[in-house]
Design a protein around this motif. Structure first.
Motif, PDB file in Angstrom:
ATOM      1  N   UNK A 171       0.800  -1.230   0.000  1.00 11.87           N
ATOM      2  CA  UNK A 171       0.000   0.000   0.000  1.00 11.87           C
ATOM      3  C   UNK A 171       0.828   1.272   0.000  1.00 11.87           C
ATOM      4  N   UNK A 172       0.123   2.377   0.140  1.00 15.98           N
ATOM      5  CA  UNK A 172       0.746   3.693  -0.030  1.00 15.98           C
ATOM      6  C   UNK A 172       1.746   4.001   1.102  1.00 15.98           C
ATOM      7  N   UNK A 173       1.437   3.561   2.315  1.00 11.41           N
ATOM      8  CA  UNK A 173       2.344   3.801   3.441  1.00 11.41           C
ATOM      9  C   UNK A 173       3.701   3.156   3.193  1.00 11.41           C
ATOM     10  N   UNK A 174       3.681   1.908   2.723  1.00  9.38           N
ATOM     11  CA  UNK A 174       4.919   1.189   2.417  1.00  9.38           C
ATOM     12  C   UNK A 174       5.676   1.885   1.288  1.00  9.38           C
ATOM     13  N   UNK A 175       4.917   2.332   0.277  1.00  7.40           N
ATOM     14  CA  UNK A 175       5.515   3.043  -0.862  1.00  7.40           C
ATOM     15  C   UNK A 175       6.210   4.298  -0.378  1.00  7.40           C
ATOM     16  N   UNK A 176       5.541   5.016   0.519  1.00 11.86           N
ATOM     17  CA  UNK A 176       6.127   6.263   1.032  1.00 11.86           C
ATOM     18  C   UNK A 176       7.456   5.974   1.741  1.00 11.86           C
ATOM     19  N   UNK A 177       7.476   4.888   2.523  1.00 13.70           N
ATOM     20  CA  UNK A 177       8.731   4.522   3.213  1.00 13.70           C
ATOM     21  C   UNK A 177       9.838   4.283   2.191  1.00 13.70           C
ATOM     22  N   UNK A 178       9.510   3.492   1.155  1.00 19.82           N
ATOM     23  CA  UNK A 178      10.528   3.169   0.144  1.00 19.82           C
ATOM     24  C   UNK A 178      10.953   4.413  -0.617  1.00 19.82           C
ATOM     25  N   UNK A 179       9.974   5.267  -0.968  1.00 22.33           N
ATOM     26  CA  UNK A 179      10.310   6.476  -1.724  1.00 22.33           C
ATOM     27  C   UNK A 179      11.184   7.410  -0.892  1.00 22.33           C
ATOM     28  N   UNK A 180      10.893   7.489   0.405  1.00 22.09           N
ATOM     29  CA  UNK A 180      11.692   8.352   1.283  1.00 22.09           C
ATOM     30  C   UNK A 180      13.127   7.822   1.360  1.00 22.09           C
ATOM     31  N   UNK A 181      13.274   6.504   1.428  1.00 20.44           N
ATOM     32  CA  UNK A 181      14.619   5.906   1.500  1.00 20.44           C
ATOM     33  C   UNK A 181      15.378   6.120   0.181  1.00 20.44           C
ATOM     34  N   UNK A 182      14.683   5.979  -0.940  1.00 15.91           N
ATOM     35  CA  UNK A 182      15.340   6.185  -2.251  1.00 15.91           C
ATOM     36  C   UNK A 182      15.832   7.620  -2.364  1.00 15.91           C
ATOM     37  N   UNK A 183      14.940   8.572  -2.015  1.00 17.76           N
ATOM     38  CA  UNK A 183      15.298   9.991  -2.139  1.00 17.76           C
ATOM     39  C   UNK A 183      16.464  10.308  -1.198  1.00 17.76           C
ATOM     40  N   UNK A 184      16.417   9.766   0.028  1.00 17.43           N
ATOM     41  CA  UNK A 184      17.481  10.063   1.000  1.00 17.43           C
ATOM     42  C   UNK A 184      18.828   9.582   0.470  1.00 17.43           C
ATOM     43  N   UNK A 185      18.850   8.389  -0.134  1.00 13.85           N
ATOM     44  CA  UNK A 185      20.111   7.838  -0.643  1.00 13.85           C
ATOM     45  C   UNK A 185      20.686   8.738  -1.742  1.00 13.85           C
ATOM     46  N   UNK A 186      19.813   9.255  -2.583  1.00  9.83           N
ATOM     47  CA  UNK A 186      20.286  10.070  -3.703  1.00  9.83           C
ATOM     48  C   UNK A 186      20.712  11.468  -3.238  1.00  9.83           C
ATOM     49  N   UNK A 187      19.900  12.099  -2.389  1.00 13.89           N
ATOM     50  CA  UNK A 187      20.273  13.438  -1.905  1.00 13.89           C
ATOM     51  C   UNK A 187      21.553  13.383  -1.058  1.00 13.89           C
ATOM     52  N   UNK A 188      21.704  12.285  -0.319  1.00 15.74           N
ATOM     53  CA  UNK A 188      22.920  12.130   0.495  1.00 15.74           C
ATOM     54  C   UNK A 188      24.155  12.164  -0.401  1.00 15.74           C
ATOM     55  N   UNK A 189      24.069  11.479  -1.514  1.00 17.13           N
ATOM     56  CA  UNK A 189      25.210  11.450  -2.430  1.00 17.13           C
ATOM     57  C   UNK A 189      25.424  12.821  -3.081  1.00 17.13           C
ATOM     58  N   UNK A 190      24.323  13.481  -3.443  1.00 16.40           N
ATOM     59  CA  UNK A 190      24.433  14.815  -4.064  1.00 16.40           C
ATOM     60  C   UNK A 190      25.138  15.768  -3.094  1.00 16.40           C
ATOM     61  N   UNK A 191      24.782  15.680  -1.816  1.00 19.39           N
ATOM     62  CA  UNK A 191      25.367  16.587  -0.819  1.00 19.39           C
ATOM     63  C   UNK A 191      26.811  16.221  -0.472  1.00 19.39           C
ATOM     64  N   UNK A 192      27.130  14.924  -0.572  1.00 25.18           N
ATOM     65  CA  UNK A 192      28.457  14.448  -0.181  1.00 25.18           C
ATOM     66  C   UNK A 192      29.477  14.597  -1.318  1.00 25.18           C
ATOM     67  N   UNK A 193      29.024  14.399  -2.532  1.00 26.59           N
ATOM     68  CA  UNK A 193      29.907  14.326  -3.701  1.00 26.59           C
ATOM     69  C   UNK A 193      30.313  15.742  -4.128  1.00 26.59           C
ATOM     70  N   UNK A 194      31.624  16.029  -4.245  1.00 30.06           N
ATOM     71  CA  UNK A 194      32.048  17.403  -4.562  1.00 30.06           C
ATOM     72  C   UNK A 194      31.675  17.865  -5.975  1.00 30.06           C
ATOM     73  N   UNK A 195      31.313  16.934  -6.836  1.00 34.45           N
ATOM     74  CA  UNK A 195      30.992  17.296  -8.231  1.00 34.45           C
ATOM     75  C   UNK A 195      29.588  17.909  -8.340  1.00 34.45           C
ATOM     76  N   UNK A 196      28.667  17.493  -7.458  1.00 33.67           N
ATOM     77  CA  UNK A 196      27.238  17.812  -7.666  1.00 33.67           C
ATOM     78  C   UNK A 196      26.680  18.712  -6.573  1.00 33.67           C
ATOM     79  N   UNK A 197      25.602  19.408  -6.931  1.00 36.29           N
ATOM     80  CA  UNK A 197      24.831  20.105  -5.882  1.00 36.29           C
ATOM     81  C   UNK A 197      23.348  20.069  -6.247  1.00 36.29           C
ATOM     82  N   UNK A 198      22.505  20.045  -5.220  1.00 29.88           N
ATOM     83  CA  UNK A 198      21.051  20.049  -5.430  1.00 29.88           C
ATOM     84  C   UNK A 198      20.593  21.436  -5.829  1.00 29.88           C
ATOM     85  N   UNK A 199      19.438  21.516  -6.483  1.00 32.93           N
ATOM     86  CA  UNK A 199      18.966  22.828  -6.945  1.00 32.93           C
ATOM     87  C   UNK A 199      17.903  23.423  -6.015  1.00 32.93           C
ATOM     88  N   UNK A 200      17.374  22.626  -5.080  1.00 33.13           N
ATOM     89  CA  UNK A 200      16.251  23.122  -4.267  1.00 33.13           C
ATOM     90  C   UNK A 200      16.633  23.212  -2.795  1.00 33.13           C
TER      91      UNK A 200
END
Ligand code: PLP
Length: 355
Positions: free
Chosen positions: A254-283
């Motif tokens: 269901x949607x609750x489980x999806x939200x958990x997974x989506x939050x984990x996916x986004x966290x993994x990607x933003x973490x790398x954007x913030x950690x990696x010296x090549x990239x930066x987030x736009x928002x």
């Protein structure tokens, strides 16, 4: 191996595509295609009933709301909402958080007055304005819950003295929502729900028939509600595939489980954007979308080589929208976290060679 980070149209799990393709040749053992059975036949009525039922169950839709499957995409909803809810001379309040909100406002102005309660346009929509008042005499308040192009998300919705209308095209079924807080929700199907060609509308019945305006039948929610979305020939394949996808979503937890997974996916990607010296987030970090992750390279000269490397590694659709530039990784429900990990690896590989 391909990883589809495209923003649309229609990012669904492989197994849903497989079931949908089977039904094109032989729908439920009838020997007929889902495309050719009558939309008035009991077999299709069952599809419509199950689709509506799954939407109600997965989003916990209370009684007093109609669930409609319409056509014309979310873009037609930009007009249908004011046509049905905004009487001539009345004002509707809009939160301007991006290109889709602006388009919605443009159409609403054809039907009544539009008051922009707040806008982040001056910053190229890098954040969600939070400090604003909604006039108590507005016909409704309109917001876009996820800004597909600019990569921002409304994590919380304001308390409104008037009915709240939300364009949830790119985050419906990705997060839990309290439907009761909304007078109307609309969503073009083609991100988390189903193929392009169908738009989902949840509308509180008590809001209908109050604009005093004579409407063309196809623009009148009441007519669609009275006819259970079968006033004219519905987009049968899109609705059927959406139904299969909703079954998949239910089986996933269901949607609750999806939200958990989506939050984990986004966290993994933003973490790398913030950690990696090549990239930066736009928002602004607190408004970063869990569906559309926008980022750029610190050094513009790194943009093309990174895109080339990512494409060589099987990443599809990560080029940013022209209004933002850089990259946009769309990580809808159907995209597994392993695809995010693969993108993170490519970002790390690029940094090792270029930082
Ligand atoms: N609203 C949002 C948030 C969107 O992302 C889109 C399309 O991507 C639209 C509206 C327009 O949808 P459609 O193309 O179905 O008219």
């Amino acid at each position: 191996m391909k990883y589809n980070f495209g923003a649309g149209p229609c990012i669904l799990p492989q197994e849903v595509f497989k079931q949908a393709s089977e039904a094109v040749l032989n729908f439920n053992g009838t020997g007929l295609s889902i495309l050719e059975i009558s939309h008035r036949a009991p077999e299709f009525e069952a599809v419509m009933d199950e689709s509506v039922h799954l939407v109600k169950e997965l989003l916990n839709v209370p009684s007093g709301y109609s669930v409609l499957f319409l056509q014309g995409g979310a873009s037609l909803q930009f007009s249908m909402v004011p046509a049905n809810l905004l009487a001539e001379g009345q004002t509707a309040a809009y939160l301007d958080t991006g290109a889709w909100a602006s388009k919605a406002m443009k159409e609403a102005k054809l039907f009544g007055n539009v008051q922009v309660v707040a806008s982040s346009k001056e910053s190229n929509y890098t954040y969600i304005p939070k400090d604003y008042e909604i006039p108590a005499d507005a016909a409704y308040f309109h917001c876009t819950s996820n800004n597909t192009i600019f990569g921002t998300e409304l994590f919380s919705f304001p308390k409104t003295p008037v009915p709240m209308v939300s364009d949830m095209s790119s985050d419906i079924f990705s997060r839990e929502i309290n439907v009761e807080d909304f007078g109307l929700i609309y969503a073009g199907a083609q991100k988390n729900l189903g193929p392009a060609g169908v738009v989902l509308v949840l509308v509180k019945d008590e809001l209908l028939g109050k604009s005093g305006r004579k409407l063309p039948s196809m623009l009148d929610y009441k007519i669609h509600a009275d006819n259970k979305s079968l006033y004219n020939t519905p987009p049968v394949f899109s609705i059927y595939t959406a139904m299969l996808n909703l079954r998949w979503l239910k089986a996933k937890g269901g949607v609750g489980q999806m939200e958990k997974e989506n939050t984990a996916k986004a966290a993994a990607l933003y973490e790398e954007i913030d950690r990696n010296p090549i990239f930066k987030g736009t928002c602004q970090p607190e408004d970063r979308s869990r569906m559309n992750v926008c980022f750029v390279t610190e050094n513009p000269e790194h943009e093309k080589p990174f895109l080339k490397l990512a494409e060589e590694r099987g990443m599809i659709g990560i080029k940013g929208h022209r209004s933002v530039g850089g990259f946009r990784a769309s990580i809808y429900n159907a995209l597994p976290i392993t695809s995010v990990y693969s993108l993170v690896e490519v970002m790390q590989e690029f940094a090792q060679k270029n930082a």
